[in-house]
Design a protein around this motif. Structure first.
Motif, PDB file in Angstrom:
ATOM      1  N   PHE A  17      31.715  44.661  39.198  1.00 56.67           N
ATOM      2  CA  PHE A  17      32.501  45.876  39.607  1.00 56.67           C
ATOM      3  C   PHE A  17      33.838  45.492  39.955  1.00 56.67           C
ATOM      4  N   VAL A  18      34.094  44.440  40.648  1.00 55.10           N
ATOM      5  CA  VAL A  18      35.380  43.967  41.128  1.00 55.10           C
ATOM      6  C   VAL A  18      35.965  43.468  39.632  1.00 55.10           C
ATOM      7  N   ALA A  19      35.209  42.609  39.052  1.00 56.00           N
ATOM      8  CA  ALA A  19      36.022  42.064  37.835  1.00 56.00           C
ATOM      9  C   ALA A  19      36.543  43.351  36.893  1.00 56.00           C
ATOM     10  N   GLU A  20      35.672  44.307  36.840  1.00 60.30           N
ATOM     11  CA  GLU A  20      36.195  45.490  35.723  1.00 60.30           C
ATOM     12  C   GLU A  20      37.234  46.240  36.592  1.00 60.30           C
ATOM     13  N   LEU A  25      42.740  47.965  36.451  1.00 59.02           N
ATOM     14  CA  LEU A  25      44.144  48.359  37.256  1.00 59.02           C
ATOM     15  C   LEU A  25      45.274  47.165  36.470  1.00 59.02           C
ATOM     16  N   LYS A  26      44.992  45.957  36.307  1.00 63.71           N
ATOM     17  CA  LYS A  26      45.854  45.028  35.792  1.00 63.71           C
ATOM     18  C   LYS A  26      46.301  45.198  34.344  1.00 63.71           C
ATOM     19  N   ILE A  42      42.762  44.048  45.957  1.00 61.91           N
ATOM     20  CA  ILE A  42      41.364  44.137  45.847  1.00 61.91           C
ATOM     21  C   ILE A  42      40.666  43.253  46.940  1.00 61.91           C
ATOM     22  N   PHE A  43      39.843  43.698  47.826  1.00 58.35           N
ATOM     23  CA  PHE A  43      39.061  42.832  48.510  1.00 58.35           C
ATOM     24  C   PHE A  43      37.524  42.694  48.306  1.00 58.35           C
ATOM     25  N   ILE A  72      42.124  38.079  43.773  1.00 52.92           N
ATOM     26  CA  ILE A  72      41.044  38.865  44.717  1.00 52.92           C
ATOM     27  C   ILE A  72      40.610  38.317  45.791  1.00 52.92           C
ATOM     28  N   ASP A  73      40.996  39.028  46.785  1.00 54.58           N
ATOM     29  CA  ASP A  73      40.832  38.456  48.203  1.00 54.58           C
ATOM     30  C   ASP A  73      39.096  38.436  48.607  1.00 54.58           C
TER      31      ASP A  73
END
Length: 101
Positions: A17-20, A25-26, A42-43, A72-73
């Motif tokens: 999910f974070v990767a997508e 966004l980018k 993004i954390f 990504i933190d």
């Protein structure tokens, strides 16, 4: 705060999910709102000692490195104690959105 996202959990679903979310966004949102891109954060918060816990160490390191390259933190060993305040290890996550997976 409005463009900050906190994803709780470091398993395969959260990592995907974070990767997508990052790509969306980018690459997609930035076409229309380039001036807002510097404000997006993004954390990824994981209570355990590593991402993708049950997987091979090489895959864990790859994911960690990829997220670092993408700004990504990632917070490991950090338990989220409340959704309304995003507080972990004394750190308050400045976000309006939290995704639990």
């Amino acid at each position: 705060r409005l463009l900050s996202f906190v994803v709780v959990g470091g398993g395969p679903t959260s990592c995907e999910f974070v990767a997508e979310l990052h790509d969306f966004l980018k690459h997609d949102v930035s076409r229309l709102y380039k001036d807002l891109l510097p404000f997006v954060h993004i954390f990824l918060v994981e209570a355990g000692p590593s991402l993708l816990g049950p997987f091979d160490k090489a895959l864990q390191n790859y994911a960690q490195g990829l997220f670092k390259k993408r700004d990504i933190d990632v917070r490991l060993g950090t338990a989220v104690t409340g959704v309304e305040d995003f507080k972990g290890d004394g750190y308050r996550y400045p976000a309006r959105r939290a995704m639990l997976s």
